[in-house]
Design a protein around this motif. Structure first.
Motif, PDB file in Angstrom:
ATOM      1  N   LEU A 256       0.853  -1.179   0.000  1.00 57.94           N
ATOM      2  CA  LEU A 256       0.000   0.000   0.000  1.00 57.94           C
ATOM      3  C   LEU A 256       0.892   1.235   0.000  1.00 57.94           C
ATOM      4  O   LEU A 256       1.685   1.417   0.920  1.00 57.94           O
ATOM      5  N   GLU A 257       0.783   2.039  -1.041  1.00 58.73           N
ATOM      6  CA  GLU A 257       1.567   3.274  -1.126  1.00 58.73           C
ATOM      7  C   GLU A 257       0.652   4.479  -0.924  1.00 58.73           C
ATOM      8  O   GLU A 257      -0.440   4.549  -1.502  1.00 58.73           O
ATOM      9  N   VAL A 258       1.120   5.388  -0.085  1.00 58.56           N
ATOM     10  CA  VAL A 258       0.360   6.600   0.251  1.00 58.56           C
ATOM     11  C   VAL A 258       1.234   7.809  -0.042  1.00 58.56           C
ATOM     12  O   VAL A 258       2.324   7.956   0.522  1.00 58.56           O
ATOM     13  N   GLU A 259       0.752   8.651  -0.920  1.00 60.61           N
ATOM     14  CA  GLU A 259       1.394   9.934  -1.202  1.00 60.61           C
ATOM     15  C   GLU A 259       0.405  11.032  -0.887  1.00 60.61           C
ATOM     16  O   GLU A 259      -0.740  11.003  -1.369  1.00 60.61           O
ATOM     17  N   ALA A 260       0.814  11.989  -0.077  1.00 61.88           N
ATOM     18  CA  ALA A 260      -0.097  13.061   0.337  1.00 61.88           C
ATOM     19  C   ALA A 260       0.690  14.345   0.562  1.00 61.88           C
ATOM     20  O   ALA A 260       1.929  14.336   0.558  1.00 61.88           O
ATOM     21  N   VAL A 261      -0.031  15.430   0.782  1.00 66.18           N
ATOM     22  CA  VAL A 261       0.608  16.730   1.003  1.00 66.18           C
ATOM     23  C   VAL A 261      -0.133  17.460   2.108  1.00 66.18           C
ATOM     24  O   VAL A 261      -1.355  17.304   2.265  1.00 66.18           O
ATOM     25  N   LYS A 262       0.598  18.227   2.908  1.00 68.04           N
ATOM     26  CA  LYS A 262      -0.021  19.096   3.896  1.00 68.04           C
ATOM     27  C   LYS A 262      -0.307  20.431   3.221  1.00 68.04           C
ATOM     28  O   LYS A 262       0.633  21.123   2.795  1.00 68.04           O
ATOM     29  N   PRO A 263      -1.558  20.808   3.087  1.00 71.74           N
ATOM     30  CA  PRO A 263      -1.883  22.037   2.355  1.00 71.74           C
ATOM     31  C   PRO A 263      -1.210  23.262   2.968  1.00 71.74           C
ATOM     32  O   PRO A 263      -1.059  23.379   4.191  1.00 71.74           O
ATOM     33  N   SER A 264      -0.798  24.166   2.115  1.00 70.24           N
ATOM     34  CA  SER A 264      -0.245  25.437   2.570  1.00 70.24           C
ATOM     35  C   SER A 264      -1.390  26.316   3.075  1.00 70.24           C
ATOM     36  O   SER A 264      -2.466  26.339   2.482  1.00 70.24           O
ATOM     37  N   GLU A 265      -1.160  26.992   4.159  1.00 73.39           N
ATOM     38  CA  GLU A 265      -2.218  27.820   4.734  1.00 73.39           C
ATOM     39  C   GLU A 265      -1.966  29.302   4.451  1.00 73.39           C
ATOM     40  O   GLU A 265      -0.858  29.732   4.254  1.00 73.39           O
TER      41      GLU A 265
END
Length: 265
Positions: A256-265
């Motif tokens: 299981l591969e997970v790619e994500a990003v923390k949104p810029s605020e």
């Protein structure tokens, strides 16, 4: 988090497939060279060192719950060789970092932790706005045929009397579960997918080495003196049940591969 006794040297010699898959994930990072990276569940450190070698002006911190793994990493990858590489003993369920990292990476570690939601909350806090997440772990259906054979054996004599029962299962989740936990941690998914892999072994001893070094949920519940015979039984039953035309031993894996990003605020 439940801890297990790891043998870093033995794991180092029997984790070629895990290292290869980690290398594939590192390629997807497309590092610029100046990032600060956190490697969760860094193990004996060889993958963390590969990341460090790609950071010309950045740094990487390897974190692992196993004191033995961290000691091995520090001894075999000293600061004079990798001045931008550091290792710390710590629990990924209790990350105490606050917007310190550009990338959080993990390979072959999160299937040991049931509470991915809590891990993702800690990852979100650790990342700077715009920071990226790259995780790879066992997913739904991983190693299913050989694990089913182990369960089959444990229902038979003498194993049913020696086995102290599984306290839990490996955390092999599916993409939809991961997406839900990412959303709760305010991490935006980029790619969450199951990927089939072939883990191939040239000899019976190689398969036995993989079982011996990674099957803690099973082996820890057996008397220590019974473990070699159990491993030999799983190996023998598997090669008999699943012969291959090329003479090698193939175990179907699902990552299981997970790619994500923390949104810029």
């Amino acid at each position: 988090m439940i801890t297990h006794t790891w043998n870093p040297d033995d794991y180092h010699r029997h984790s070629a497939a895990q290292a290869h898959w980690a290398h594939e994930l590192i390629e997807k990072l497309a590092l610029a060279g100046g990032e600060r990276v956190l490697d969760l569940g860094c193990g004996e450190g060889k993958v963390t060192a590969e990341i460090a070698a790609r950071l010309s002006s950045g740094s990487v911190l390897g974190l692992d719950l196993s004191r033995d793994m961290i000691a091995f990493s520090r001894a075999h990858l000293p600061p004079e060789w990798y001045p931008n590489l550091r290792f710390v003993e710590g629990d990924m369920l209790g990350l105490q970092f606050n917007e310190e990292f550009d990338v959080v990476f993990s390979s072959a570690a999160l299937h040991w932790v049931a509470d991915h939601g809590r891990v993702f909350q800690g990852i979100s806090r650790a990342l700077r706005p715009g920071g990226r997440v790259f995780l790879q772990m066992g997913g739904r259906g991983n190693a299913a045929p050989i694990l089913a054979l182990a369960d089959e054996m444990l229902a038979e004599e003498p194993w049913n009397e020696l086995f102290n029962g599984l306290s839990r299962r490996y955390a092999f989740y599916d993409p939809e579960e991961e997406r839900g936990w990412l959303a709760e941690a305010r991490l935006a998914p980029v790619r969450v997918e199951l990927i089939e892999k072939d883990m191939a072994f040239g000899q019976l001893d190689d398969l036995a080495g993989w079982i011996r070094t990674t099957w803690h949920l099973y082996l820890d519940r057996l008397p220590e003196e019974a473990r070699p015979a159990f491993i030999a039984g799983v190996v023998s039953r598997y090669v008999e049940r699943y012969p291959s035309a090329d003479g090698r031993i193939h175990v179907p894996m699902v990552r299981l591969e997970v790619e994500a990003v923390k949104p810029s605020e």
